[in-house]
Structures are given as structure tokens and as C-alpha cells.
Design an enzyme around this catalytic site. Structure first.
Site, short mmCIF file in Angstrom:
data_model
loop_
_atom_site.label_atom_id
_atom_site.label_comp_id
_atom_site.label_asym_id
_atom_site.label_seq_id
_atom_site.Cartn_x
_atom_site.Cartn_y
_atom_site.Cartn_z
N ARG A 72 37.80 25.98 45.86
CA ARG A 72 37.69 26.94 44.76
C ARG A 72 37.75 26.25 43.40
NH1 ARG A 72 42.08 31.23 45.88
NH2 ARG A 72 41.29 32.07 43.94
N ASN A 104 43.54 35.76 36.27
CA ASN A 104 42.65 34.77 36.88
C ASN A 104 43.26 33.37 36.85
OD1 ASN A 104 40.96 36.89 37.19
ND2 ASN A 104 39.57 36.34 35.52
N VAL A 105 42.95 32.62 37.88
CA VAL A 105 43.46 31.25 37.99
C VAL A 105 42.40 30.24 37.55
CG1 VAL A 105 45.18 31.85 39.73
CG2 VAL A 105 42.88 31.17 40.48
N HIS A 121 49.09 34.72 36.99
CA HIS A 121 49.08 34.22 38.37
C HIS A 121 48.85 32.72 38.45
CE1 HIS A 121 48.12 38.58 39.88
NE2 HIS A 121 49.40 38.39 39.63
N CYS A 129 54.75 20.00 42.80
CA CYS A 129 55.41 19.70 44.06
C CYS A 129 55.96 20.99 44.68
CB CYS A 129 56.54 18.71 43.82
SG CYS A 129 57.48 18.37 45.32
N GLY A 196 37.62 44.24 35.00
CA GLY A 196 37.36 43.56 36.27
C GLY A 196 38.56 43.34 37.15
N ASN A 222 34.65 48.24 34.51
CA ASN A 222 34.58 47.94 35.94
C ASN A 222 33.41 48.71 36.52
OD1 ASN A 222 35.21 47.71 38.84
ND2 ASN A 222 37.25 47.08 38.17
#
Ligand code: BJW
Ligand code: ZN
Length: 266
Positions: A72, A104-105, A121, A129, A196, A222
Site C-alpha cells: 500500500r 487517511n494514512v 489514524h 518498533c 469520503g 460522498n
């Protein structure tokens, strides 16, 4: 002249003094980044995203989960911000008190010119670690090839435990500072634009609800109905990359205040 709902939303945006933009995976859909619930394409199709995004899954099979996140991360690095990300940056440029809160990441908001998104997130680009939380560098080898399957995670330079993705999995607490900043912004805004997100994952889904409860207007972008429909004053049904630039254009005319990412800068 746009759609009446767009005109109504544009008037609300133009009047707003404190704006929160709250985004989810649909924001990046038109950049070619699959939404969370559609994330498992290709080789990953036989897995369940909700089952992979847990600490239990990582403990049971670190290479499977690390490989999925590496895949990803590569996909995001190949992707470009879309016109919706740029419209969000244009809102920030126009309304100085805007706070961008994202689930969103990916890093597409940053690459579209948003200086300081609140990442509820975590990020694909902040591995750490799994035992001592020592930050690890990313990427592992600049020229690494896209992965497509299990990849053993690297080891912590400090304690040799497995490195894990710097994202928030199901059952884990959200980063305190980010959650506090989001709640504070939602509590004090006069307009929240939610874009979204399915509105299914908590506590993030509380953010638009907090804003609505404290009297803010909520605009939702959306293509589908969501549980957030009932808190939204205006529902703009359509894809973010089309609806957001139209909204900014209807509010202020000029959508091109924020420069595009320079070509070849992937
Ligand atoms: C478009 C579009 C286009 C498409 N334009 N739009 C029951 C009630 C309440 C809570 C719970 C419960 N049972 C369990 C829980 C807790 C759980 C939860 O909410 N589960 C639900 C599934 C019910 N939450 C948690 O576990 C959270 N932690 C927690 O509660 O901790 C408690 C605790 C406290 C103290 C100590 C310890 C623990 C953590 C949640 C973390 C979520 N993490 C993920 C994974 C991140 C890493 C990764 O990406 O792999 O975050 S899950 C996933 O969902 C990801 C997303 O950020 C998040 C939200 O998804 P999003 O963005 O809404 O995407 P989609 O795919 O769902 O929807 C896309 C939308 O876009 C759709 O609506 C489309 O229509 C739309 N769309 N194209 C505009 N072009
Ligand atoms: Zn360590």
C-alpha cells in the site's frame, strides 16, 4: 451556475470563519488509492481488510501484515493528489482558521499543499518498533521494488523487535494529541465539511457529530448515503475530485490558488 445544493454549500463556506475539513478514504479514491473497504485488490483479494488491520493479525503473521502495508505504501507513492485534495488546500488558503482532520494514512493532502493535517489514524510513512516504539526510518531502501505478498518486517535498531506500521489498528487508541486537536477543532468550528468517509469507524466518526451537536453546519461530500447524512445540512452526492473543486469555484471563483505538485515529482 452550479447545482442548487452546491450553491447552498458554497454560500455556507463563504460565510464560515472557522472550518474543519474531515476526510476519509473516498478523498483519495480518484488518485487511484483504493478505499479501506476496497483495499484488497490483486493478490490481497482473499484477505479481509478489517481482519488484517489489527494487532492480533500482526502478531500472528507479521510478514503478511507488513507486506500488505509495504504494498500500500508503494501504491500511495505512485499516486498523485487529485483536484479534491487541491480544493481542500485552497479552502485552507482562503479561510485561515481551517483545520484539516484526516483518517487517511496516505500523504496526499500534504503533497497537495496542506501544511499540517491532523492524522487520526497515523501514517504509512511513520513505522516504529512494535515493542519499544522507537521510530524507524522509511522507506527501507529508496529504490525498493513494489512488494506483492508477505515481507518480513525489519528489526528495531534499538531492541531488535519487529518494526510495525505507524497506523492505528482496530482496538488501539488513537494518538492523544491528534484526537484532542480534532475534538477541539470540531467543538469550535462553525462549518465542518466531511468528505469520503463511511462514518462507520469510531471514535473518528464522532468528529462531525460533535461539530453538529455544538451547532456547526455540516456539509457532506460522498457519492453514497452514510450514517452522517442525518447530521449534514447539505449532502453533495458525488466524487470528491469533482464536487470539491466545484464547491470552491462556486464559493470564490478561483480554484487554482494552490500550485499543482511539480510534474515528475512522484
Ligand atoms: C467516495 C469516493 C469518492 C468512495 N469521493 N467519496 C461498536 C461501536 C463503536 C465502536 C466500536 C464498535 N465495535 C468496535 C468498535 C471500535 C472500533 C470501530 O469503530 N469499529 C467499527 C468497525 C464498528 N474502533 C477502534 O477500534 C478504534 N479504537 C478504539 O476504539 O480504541 C479504544 C481504545 C481506547 C483506549 C485504549 C485502547 C483502545 C481504532 C480505529 C482505527 C481504524 N483504523 C483504520 C485502519 C488504519 C490503517 C489502514 O489503513 O490499514 O483506519 S480502519 C479504516 O477505517 C481506516 C480508515 O481511516 C477508517 C475509516 O474508513 P473510511 O475512511 O471511512 O473509509 P471507508 O472505506 O470505510 O469508506 C469510504 C467512503 O468513501 C465510502 O462512504 C464511499 O462511499 C466514499 N467514496 N469513492 C468521495 N470518489
Ligand atoms: Zn525497539
Amino acid at each position: 451556475m452550479g447545482h442548487p445544493a452546491t450553491q447552498e454549500a458554497a454560500a455556507l463556506l463563504d460565510q464560515a470563519e472557522r472550518v474543519v475539513v474531515f476526510t476519509g478514504a473516498g478523498m483519495s479514491a480518484e488518485s487511484g488509492v483504493p478505499t479501506f473497504r476496497d483495499a484488497l485488490t490483486g493478490l490481497w483479494q482473499r484477505f479481509d481488510a478489517q481482519a488484517l488491520a489489527t494487532p492480533e493479525a500482526f502478531r500472528a503473521d507479521p510478514a503478511l501484515v507488513w507486506g500488505w502495508y509495504e504494498w500500500r505504501r508503494h501504491a500511495v507513492q505512485q499516486a498523485q493528489p487529485n483536484a479534491g485534495h487541491r480544493a481542500v488546500a485552497a479552502i485552507e488558503a482562503r479561510v485561515p482558521n481551517t483545520v484539516l482532520v484526516t483518517q487517511n494514512v496516505d500523504d496526499l493532502h500534504e503533497r497537495a499543499g496542506s501544511a499540517n493535517p491532523v492524522h487520526l489514524h497515523g501514517s504509512l510513512f511513520a513505522p516504529r518498533c512494535s515493542a519499544c516504539a522507537h521510530p524507524a526510518s522509511t522507506p527501507y531502501g529508496e529504490a525498493d521494488e513494489p512488494t506483492d505478498g508477505p515481507v518480513p518486517p525489519p528489526r528495531c535498531a534499538r531492541c531488535a523487535a519487529d518494526i510495525r506500521p505507524g497506523v492505528v489498528w482496530f482496538g488501539e487508541a488513537l494518538p492523544t494529541a491528534a484526537l484532542e486537536a480534532a475534538v477541539e477543532a470540531a467543538s469550535s468550528c462553525d462549518l465542518l465539511v466531511t468528505v469520503g468517509t463511511s462514518g462507520l469507524v469510531y471514535p473518528a466518526a464522532e468528529i462531525p457529530q460533535v461539530a453538529a451537536r455544538l451547532g456547526a453546519t455540516v456539509i457532506q461530500v460522498n457519492p453514497e448515503e452514510t450514517p452522517l447524512d442525518r447530521v449534514a445540512t447539505v449532502n453533495l452526492r458525488g466524487p470528491a475530485a469533482r464536487v470539491l473543486p466545484a464547491l470552491v469555484e462556486a464559493a470564490w471563483g478561483d480554484t487554482d490558488q494552490v500550485p499543482d505538485e511539480s510534474p515528475g515529482d512522484a
